[in-house]
Every structure is written in structure tokens, then in C-alpha cells.
Design a protein around this motif. Structure first.
Motif: not given
Length: 529
Positions: A242-248, A277-283
Motif C-alpha cells: 500500500y505504501a509504495f502504491y500510495n507514493l506512486a 504512516d509508512l507512506t509519510a516516512k518513505y516520502a
């Protein structure tokens, strides 16, 4: 001589100021630019384009680029073309962009060759022509330009301008990916995922996709999301998927948004919260990395195209050399080498110390070696050279005045012997200057037929004859090169070339084989020829 060396230190030192000092030394840099120094004009244009040491001003950047470009400075020509392509400081004009790209590309500038290839691919400013696109992309790719390598890989993948070839596709993608090109890394991930050009390997696919995703590449992020969702090459993990999908998706890719929304149906509310939360951290990590990369790009932009020709304050260009093997063996004129001093060359953006292998001072030839990969020129027997045959040289004449970009000069074989019928030499009409010494004399196919070594001295001839000689120059025949090379161990000599219809292709191909010979600037150089 002392004054000349001070000029080398001043001008070249200005061209390669550290990143942080552009503003500190801007007044001195501007003085050199206003005196007409093309290298200083290019550098000043970069400062204005990037807003380093001065307020960002595209119009001022274009002004200085144009002054340098009109003097034939290849780097400035390429950058001026880019300004026209982007509409930075001038109205966007595809025809003008292509015009300046071509001028720089024909001088061997890899960045401009790549951009000219792209222009042909898309029909930007010129009629669309995939074969021409491949020609220019290949020239840039073979000089190590990562963006051109990736695009050339794409041509092989699609079969546009070349026959479709998965092996060649992967070869060029990999070269670009290993230089950090995010698009190429994503393509490598796709090749491993599909088993296209390489054995199918999901772990390798994840490795390359992750490298691209960490640079913010949408395709890499999407591919990594799919891998985590399916558990292909990594343990299945909906939160990371989900986090990587969300980033894209955040970057506006609607297809990935659908994948993310489908995945939501499989996730618990707690997993969704963790994923956000992981999306925000990766971003945040991607942004920090991008900011640092941008700083590196600015540094690279301010020095791009100069790295191979850069002269440190204690070094000067004494002559020209050219490679004849893939393992770093090169030739030059013996007289450009100082006694009891270190010798260096710039190759592949780095300064390399050179070791002398053999010297024939009677014939004025020297063989040296660096510990680096090199691109050799082929030798052609001098017995096959004809009177009146067209020849050319490529080298570094008067770098302190003409600039540190290599210069090409054409002419003919005027005689098959030299001064007082010396059979070791050709007399040539190729225009040469101090700094050309040691450079290759080549036929129009790019085969070496001799080494440029001397010219008639104007002052001496005027004193003796009352007239100044007109372009009377000499080169040692390749026969004597072969004699010197006997007993020298080297690998990967180049096969003799055939003549091509487009001479600019030859010039582009041989540019990476020719290097400046650098020696300590304190050495008196009473005999540069």
C-alpha cells in the motif's frame, strides 16, 4: 613562459571553482568572461542559470551561453540549445534548440548528442527519424551518458531504428542503471520480472525496482508495490505494498490509484493506518535524498563537460595523446614529456598518473600506460597512405587561449617526406598549434596514420628566408609507431575502420580515445612542438 602559466592557472582555476565559491570569485570570473574567455562565459552562464552566487536569471544565462557558443564552445552550445527547448530565458523554439544541439553534438559533446537523438526520436524541431535517433544516442551512450544509454535500450526494446533485441536492451539499460538512472533501474526491474533478455528472477526485479522507487520513480514504486502484494521476490506485505502504491498514486498515476484502492479491500483498518504512516516516512526519506541529489546535480551542472579536461592549478596541458589498447596504453610525442616529473592524463572524468613504457626520442614517439579502461584507435600502415589524401587531427591546441575542449582540424598529405626529404615524416597541411603535439593524424575513417610532432618555426624561417611559412607541418609515420610497440604487452587493439558517409559520426566515435597530456605547470616548455 611564467606569464603563460599564470594565465593557465587563473583561467582554468576560474572554470573549476569549488561549488561554494562561485559568488566569492564572481567579479574575477566576470572579468574573464567580459574579456571573451569562452570557458568563463559558460561558467558564468551556469551560475546565472542555477542561481549560484547570483540571483537566478535565465536571460543572463542565455546571454553568456550565447557569447561562448558563438566562439564554438561545445558545452555552451548544448546548454543554449537546452534553454531554447525549455523556453528558459528565450522563447521556446525547437528549431533553435536542435541547431545548437547539433553544433555541440558534432564536436563530440555527449549531452548534446543524446538530446539530438531524442529530438530525432520524437520529431522535435526536425523530421522524425528513428535511425538518426539511434545514431546520435549511440554516440552519447558510448561516451557513458546514462540518459542516452537508457533511451538506446528503449530503442532496442521497441525495435525503433534498430532490430528488436532483448539482449542489447538489457545491456544498455544495465549500463544506465548502474550509473543511478532511475528510469533504467525500473526497466531492469521489469526485465527481470518478465524474464526478458535475462533469466526471470523476482529477487533481482525487486532489487532494481527498489533502487528506482527510492529515487521517487513511479514505475519502480508501482512494481515494488506489486511485488509486496503478490509476495514475488519478497515476503508478502500489504502494508508495504500500500505504501509504495500510495507514493506512486500521489504523483498522479491513476492506474496505480486503482491498484491501491483494490488492495484496501484486503486490509484491516489498523493495517491501513500503519500503511499511511509508512507512506509519510518513505516520502520524507525520498525528499531528503532528492534534495541531496539536487545539490550534487548543481555541482555537476556547473562543471559538466569539463571534468575530463579539467586542469588543476599545478598542471598544464603540454600536448595530446591517444589510446591504442583497451587497457590504457597510449601514444604521444616524446618531446611533450618533461624529464624527472610526473605525467597525468584526464580520462573518464578522472586524473590518472601515467607510466612511461618506451620512448623513441630519435623519432619523437613515446608509449605510456594508465590503469584504466580505454577506447583504442586503430593503426593503419603508412605504406598505404597516398599523396593528397585527406587527413585530420583532434587534440588540445593552446588550451590556455582556445579553451580546454578538444579541437578538430582537417587537411591533406602534402608530401610523403619531411624536411630535407626525411622519409620518417609526412608533410601535412593540417593546421596545428602548440598542444596538438602528440595527437593522432587520422584518415577520414578514423585510422591513425601518424603522430603530429612539429611545424616550421615562423620566426626562424622568416630570419632564414624572409618569408613566413604557410601551414607547413609534420607527422611521424605509423610505421615507426609499430616499431616502438614491439615488445610492449597490451590488450584489445582496435581493428582498422572503413570510411563512413557521415564524418561527424567518426569525430564523435574517436573523441573518447583522445586525451590531454598534463604536466607540472612549473616546467619550462620551450619545445611544445
Amino acid at each position: 613562459m611564467k606569464c603563460k602559466n599564470l594565465l593557465v592557472v587563473l583561467v582554468v582555476g576560474l572554470l573549476y571553482l569549488p561549488f561554494s565559491s562561485c559568488g566569492d570569485d564572481l567579479s574575477t570570473l566576470r572579468q574573464e568572461a567580459e574579456r571573451g574567455n569562452a570557458g568563463a562565459q559558460t561558467y558564468l552562464g551556469c551560475c546565472y542559470y542555477m542561481g549560484e552566487g547570483v540571483p537566478q536569471d535565465y536571460k543572463e544565462a542565455v546571454k553568456w551561453y550565447r557569447l561562448a557558443a558563438e566562439q564554438g564552445e561545445a558545452e555552451a552550445q548544448g546548454r543554449l540549445g537546452f534553454c531554447y527547448a525549455k523556453g528558459d530565458g528565450v522563447p521556446e523554439n525547437s528549431n533553435e534548440a536542435v541547431k545548437w544541439y547539433r553544433r555541440a553534438a558534432e564536436q563530440g559533446n555527449a549531452e548534446a548528442q543524446g538530446r539530438l537523438g531524442v529530438a530525432y526520436y520524437w520529431g522535435y524541431g526536425i523530421p522524425q527519424d528513428y535511425k538518426e535517433a539511434v545514431k546520435w544516442l549511440r554516440l552519447a551512450a558510448e561516451q557513458g551518458n546514462a540518459d542516452a544509454q537508457k533511451k538506446l535500450g528503449g530503442c532496442y526494446a521497441s525495435g525503433k531504428g534498430v532490430s528488436q533485441d532483448d539482449t542489447e536492451t538489457v545491456k544498455w539499460y544495465r549500463l544506465a542503471a548502474e550509473q543511478g538512472n532511475a528510469d533504467a533501474q525500473a526497466c531492469m526491474g521489469a526485465c527481470y520480472n518478465l524474464g526478458r533478455g535475462v533469466p526471470q528472477d523476482y529477487k533481482e526485479s525487486v532489487k532494481w525496482s527498489r533502487l528506482a522507487a527510492e529515487q521517487g520513480n513511479v514505475a519502480g514504486q508501482c512494481s515494488l508495490g506489486i511485488s509486496y502484494e503478490q509476495g514475488a521476490g519478497v515476503p508478502q506485505d500489504y502494508i508495504k505494498a500500500y505504501a509504495f502504491y500510495n507514493l506512486a498514486s500521489i504523483q498522479g498515476n491513476p492506474s496505480v490509484t486503482k491498484l491501491r484502492d483494490f488492495l484496501l479491500e484486503k486490509m484491516t483498518p489498523d493495517q491501513i493506518t500503519q500503511a499511511q504512516d509508512l507512506t509519510a516516512k518513505y516520502a520524507k526519506r525520498i525528499k531528503e535524498r532528492a534534495d541531496e541529489q539536487e545539490k550534487r546535480n548543481v555541482r555537476k551542472y556547473l562543471s559538466r563537460g569539463k571534468e575530463e579536461k579539467r586542469i588543476e592549478s599545478d598542471l598544464m596541458i603540454a600536448g595530446t595523446g591517444f589510446f591504442i589498447s583497451t587497457d590504457g596504453v597510449f601514444l604521444t610525442a616524446a618531446h611533450v614529456l618533461p624529464k624527472d616529473s610526473n605525467i597525468f592524463v584526464w580520462n573518464g572524468g578522472e586524473k590518472h598518473p601515467a607510466k612511461v613504457l618506451a620512448i623513441d626520442r630519435g623519432n619523437d614517439i613515446a608509449a605510456l600506460k594508465i590503469d584504466a579502461k580505454s577506447y583504442p584507435l586503430p593503426l593503419r600502415p603508412s605504406s598505404t597512405v597516398k599523396l593528397g589524401e585527406s587527413v585530420f587531427t583532434f587534440g588540445y591546441p593552446q588550451a590556455d587561449i582556445q579553451g580546454s575542449q578538444p579541437k578538430m582540424s582537417k587537411g591533406e598529405i602534402c608530401a610523403l617526406s619531411g624536411i630535407q626529404d626525411d622519409l620518417r615524416h609526412y608533410q601535412i597541411s593540417v593546421a596545428i598549434q602548440p598542444g596538438n603535439s602528440g595527437g593522432p593524424l587520422m584518415d577520414l575513417a578514423g585510422n591513425v596514420v601518424g603522430i603530429v610532432v612539429s611545424r616550421l618555426d615562423d620566426a626562424t624561417m622568416f630570419r632564414l628566408t624572409g618569408s613566413i611559412p604557410q601551414n607547413v607541418n609534420y607527422a611521424v609515420k605509423s610505421t615507426y609507431i609499430q616499431s616502438l610497440l614491439e615488445g610492449i604487452s597490451m590488450a584489445g587493439a582496435a581493428p582498422q575502420r572503413g570510411v563512413k558517409a557521415d564524418f561527424t559520426v567518426i569525430v564523435g566515435e574517436i573523441s573518447a580515445s583522445i586525451v590531454p597530456i598534463l604536466v607540472p605547470s612549473r616546467i619550462e616548455d620551450g619545445h611544445l612542438f
